[in-house]
Design a protein around this motif. Structure first.
Motif, mmCIF file in Angstrom:
data_model
loop_
_atom_site.group_PDB
_atom_site.id
_atom_site.type_symbol
_atom_site.label_atom_id
_atom_site.label_comp_id
_atom_site.label_asym_id
_atom_site.label_seq_id
_atom_site.Cartn_x
_atom_site.Cartn_y
_atom_site.Cartn_z
ATOM 1 N N LEU A 24 0.844 -1.189 0.000
ATOM 2 C CA LEU A 24 0.000 0.000 0.000
ATOM 3 C C LEU A 24 0.881 1.242 0.000
ATOM 4 C CD1 LEU A 24 -2.770 -0.974 2.575
ATOM 5 C CD2 LEU A 24 -2.964 -0.866 0.087
ATOM 6 N N PRO A 25 0.704 2.154 -0.954
ATOM 7 C CA PRO A 25 1.564 3.340 -1.021
ATOM 8 C C PRO A 25 1.181 4.379 0.014
ATOM 9 C CG PRO A 25 -0.093 3.439 -2.731
ATOM 10 C CD PRO A 25 -0.268 2.113 -2.045
ATOM 11 N N LYS A 26 2.142 5.216 0.374
ATOM 12 C CA LYS A 26 1.848 6.363 1.216
ATOM 13 C C LYS A 26 1.058 7.367 0.393
ATOM 14 C CE LYS A 26 6.342 5.774 3.472
ATOM 15 N NZ LYS A 26 7.659 6.397 3.708
ATOM 16 N N ASP A 27 0.218 8.131 1.060
ATOM 17 C CA ASP A 27 -0.615 9.111 0.366
ATOM 18 C C ASP A 27 -0.005 10.503 0.476
ATOM 19 O OD1 ASP A 27 -2.547 7.291 -0.420
ATOM 20 O OD2 ASP A 27 -3.640 7.463 1.460
ATOM 21 N N ILE A 28 0.035 11.214 -0.646
ATOM 22 C CA ILE A 28 0.415 12.620 -0.669
ATOM 23 C C ILE A 28 -0.721 13.375 -1.340
ATOM 24 C CG2 ILE A 28 1.911 14.318 -1.753
ATOM 25 C CD1 ILE A 28 4.259 12.672 -1.175
ATOM 26 N N TYR A 64 -7.119 14.658 -9.375
ATOM 27 C CA TYR A 64 -6.255 13.803 -10.184
ATOM 28 C C TYR A 64 -5.506 12.842 -9.269
ATOM 29 C CZ TYR A 64 -6.917 17.430 -13.753
ATOM 30 O OH TYR A 64 -7.452 18.326 -14.648
ATOM 31 N N SER A 65 -5.358 11.588 -9.702
ATOM 32 C CA SER A 65 -4.644 10.591 -8.913
ATOM 33 C C SER A 65 -3.596 9.912 -9.778
ATOM 34 C CB SER A 65 -5.614 9.536 -8.360
ATOM 35 O OG SER A 65 -6.552 10.112 -7.489
ATOM 36 N N ARG A 66 -2.419 9.746 -9.238
ATOM 37 C CA ARG A 66 -1.342 9.054 -9.931
ATOM 38 C C ARG A 66 -0.474 8.327 -8.913
ATOM 39 N NH1 ARG A 66 -3.952 10.313 -13.618
ATOM 40 N NH2 ARG A 66 -3.353 11.093 -15.678
ATOM 41 N N LEU A 67 0.188 7.284 -9.372
ATOM 42 C CA LEU A 67 1.210 6.614 -8.582
ATOM 43 C C LEU A 67 2.557 7.202 -8.973
ATOM 44 C CD1 LEU A 67 1.734 4.240 -6.571
ATOM 45 C CD2 LEU A 67 2.291 2.872 -8.579
ATOM 46 N N VAL A 68 3.348 7.611 -7.990
ATOM 47 C CA VAL A 68 4.658 8.192 -8.271
ATOM 48 C C VAL A 68 5.700 7.515 -7.410
ATOM 49 C CG1 VAL A 68 3.680 10.423 -8.901
ATOM 50 C CG2 VAL A 68 4.398 10.019 -6.541
ATOM 51 N N PHE A 69 6.937 7.630 -7.841
ATOM 52 C CA PHE A 69 8.059 7.112 -7.065
ATOM 53 C C PHE A 69 8.970 8.280 -6.715
ATOM 54 C CE2 PHE A 69 6.491 3.477 -9.345
ATOM 55 C CZ PHE A 69 6.551 2.470 -8.407
ATOM 56 N N VAL A 70 9.138 8.533 -5.438
ATOM 57 C CA VAL A 70 9.963 9.621 -4.945
ATOM 58 C C VAL A 70 11.214 9.022 -4.317
ATOM 59 C CG1 VAL A 70 10.102 11.591 -3.383
ATOM 60 C CG2 VAL A 70 7.936 11.032 -4.493
ATOM 61 N N LEU A 77 -0.166 9.798 -5.232
ATOM 62 C CA LEU A 77 -0.288 11.247 -5.335
ATOM 63 C C LEU A 77 -1.693 11.634 -5.776
ATOM 64 C CD1 LEU A 77 0.884 14.122 -5.425
ATOM 65 C CD2 LEU A 77 1.643 13.634 -7.769
ATOM 66 N N GLN A 78 -2.305 12.550 -5.030
ATOM 67 C CA GLN A 78 -3.593 13.118 -5.396
ATOM 68 C C GLN A 78 -3.435 14.639 -5.489
ATOM 69 O OE1 GLN A 78 -5.910 11.285 -2.099
ATOM 70 N NE2 GLN A 78 -7.195 10.445 -3.726
ATOM 71 N N ILE A 79 -3.906 15.209 -6.594
ATOM 72 C CA ILE A 79 -3.814 16.657 -6.802
ATOM 73 C C ILE A 79 -5.214 17.214 -6.993
ATOM 74 C CG2 ILE A 79 -2.821 18.514 -8.161
ATOM 75 C CD1 ILE A 79 -0.698 16.581 -9.144
ATOM 76 N N GLN A 80 -5.598 18.133 -6.120
ATOM 77 C CA GLN A 80 -6.926 18.736 -6.181
ATOM 78 C C GLN A 80 -6.867 20.071 -6.912
ATOM 79 O OE1 GLN A 80 -10.187 17.635 -4.823
ATOM 80 N NE2 GLN A 80 -10.597 19.212 -6.367
ATOM 81 N N ASP A 81 -7.522 20.119 -8.079
ATOM 82 C CA ASP A 81 -7.711 21.393 -8.760
ATOM 83 C C ASP A 81 -8.862 22.112 -8.059
ATOM 84 O OD1 ASP A 81 -7.553 23.433 -10.520
ATOM 85 O OD2 ASP A 81 -8.122 22.300 -12.294
ATOM 86 N N THR A 82 -8.820 23.426 -7.988
ATOM 87 C CA THR A 82 -9.833 24.166 -7.230
ATOM 88 C C THR A 82 -10.490 25.233 -8.090
ATOM 89 O OG1 THR A 82 -8.128 25.677 -6.408
ATOM 90 C CG2 THR A 82 -8.691 23.798 -5.017
ATOM 91 N N PRO A 83 -11.712 25.633 -7.734
ATOM 92 C CA PRO A 83 -12.411 26.675 -8.496
ATOM 93 C C PRO A 83 -11.616 27.971 -8.530
ATOM 94 C CG PRO A 83 -13.908 25.579 -6.985
ATOM 95 C CD PRO A 83 -12.536 25.093 -6.644
ATOM 96 N N GLY A 84 -11.654 28.638 -9.655
ATOM 97 C CA GLY A 84 -10.919 29.893 -9.796
ATOM 98 C C GLY A 84 -11.762 31.095 -9.471
ATOM 99 N N SER A 85 -12.384 31.074 -8.293
ATOM 100 C CA SER A 85 -13.318 32.148 -7.925
ATOM 101 C C SER A 85 -12.660 33.210 -7.050
ATOM 102 C CB SER A 85 -14.521 31.551 -7.185
ATOM 103 O OG SER A 85 -14.090 30.850 -6.034
ATOM 104 N N VAL A 86 -11.367 33.015 -6.737
ATOM 105 C CA VAL A 86 -10.692 33.950 -5.844
ATOM 106 C C VAL A 86 -10.143 35.098 -6.682
ATOM 107 C CG1 VAL A 86 -8.960 34.170 -4.052
ATOM 108 C CG2 VAL A 86 -10.083 31.995 -4.417
ATOM 109 N N GLN A 87 -10.963 36.110 -6.934
ATOM 110 C CA GLN A 87 -10.524 37.199 -7.799
ATOM 111 C C GLN A 87 -10.776 38.573 -7.182
ATOM 112 O OE1 GLN A 87 -11.284 36.707 -12.057
ATOM 113 N NE2 GLN A 87 -12.170 34.722 -11.603
ATOM 114 N N ALA A 88 -12.014 39.018 -7.228
ATOM 115 C CA ALA A 88 -12.326 40.372 -6.772
ATOM 116 C C ALA A 88 -12.173 40.492 -5.266
ATOM 117 C CB ALA A 88 -13.750 40.733 -7.185
#
Length: 242
Positions: A24-28, A64-70, A77-88
């Motif tokens: 089982l891989p470690k989670d990042i 997004y989820s991927r298996l990586v070797f560090v 590896l899990q990468i969360q894209d976020t809404p681009g509402s931080v503007q005004a």
């Protein structure tokens, strides 16, 4: 300021099907935060696929989820894209608050702005403050990324402004061009993965060091046997005559 290249130590691979042959891989868990149209989704997709998908954000909110070797260690590896509402500025605090769950979930952060959008640069400080608010006692790593470094003709934020802000916040800083330089994009994610992995390792060592071995409970049968032997030896001992 450029991060050291570590491409040789990081390999991307598809996530294998469930099998007992794989430990089982470690989670990042990483989160990419920033205003709209600064290139967050483009950065993520470029890192994972080496493809540039353009100057729009079609996958906002996707995980997004991927298996990586560090450096030889297998990581999930899990990468969360976020809404681009931080503007005004008038809706900034509300937008930042809406990201609280994502901030609480993640182990490391990329705070992204565009050098062509001064408002996106102004959103970095409150985003950083939100990260530290949710993780007050944590050393969770944060990297500030100035994207679209190739659009010098439309620059609104100077490199020294980004560096100064990063120094004030105690964060790493890198100015990149997602569209033109894959290696710089890769360096950002790779360095953040390594910092999170290092933090996990330190946390694990602290937990192990804090565990004091529990003393073994006395064996009552053994104590009874020894007590009987002691009594028996006293009864059998010859008395001395004065």
């Amino acid at each position: 300021m450029r991060l050291p290249t570590m491409s040789g130590h990081f390999l991307l691979a598809p996530i294998p099907e469930s099998s007992s042959d794989y430990p089982l891989p470690k989670d990042i868990k990483l989160a990419v935060l920033g205003a709209g149209r600064v290139g967050k989704s483009a950065m993520i997709v470029r890192f994972l696929t080496k493809r540039f998908i353009g100057d729009y954000e079609p996958n906002t909110g996707k995980l997004y989820s991927r298996l990586v070797f560090v450096e030889g260690d297998q990581l999930s590896l899990q990468i969360q894209d976020t809404p681009g509402s931080v503007q005004a500025q008038d809706s900034l605090s509300q937008a930042v608050d809406s990201l609280s769950k994502c901030v609480q979930w993640a182990d490391g952060f990329l705070l992204v702005y565009s050098i062509t959008d001064y408002n996106s640069y102004q959103s970095i400080r409150p985003l950083y403050q939100q990260v530290r608010k949710v993780h007050p006692d944590s050393k969770v790593p944060v990297i500030i990324v100035a994207n679209k470094g190739d659009l010098l003709h439309a620059r609104q934020v100077q490199t020294h402004d980004g560096m100064q802000l990063a120094n004030e916040l105690g964060s790493l800083f890198l100015e990149i061009s997602t569209s033109e330089n894959y290696e710089d994009v890769c360096d950002v994610f790779q360095h953040l993965c390594k910092e999170v992995s290092k933090l996990h390792s330190l946390s694990g060592e602290r937990r192990r060091a804090s565990i004091i071995p529990r003393p073994r409970s006395p064996n009552m049968q053994d104590l009874k046997r020894r007590f009987k032997q002691a009594l028996s030896s006293k009864v059998k001992a010859p008395s001395t005559v004065g």
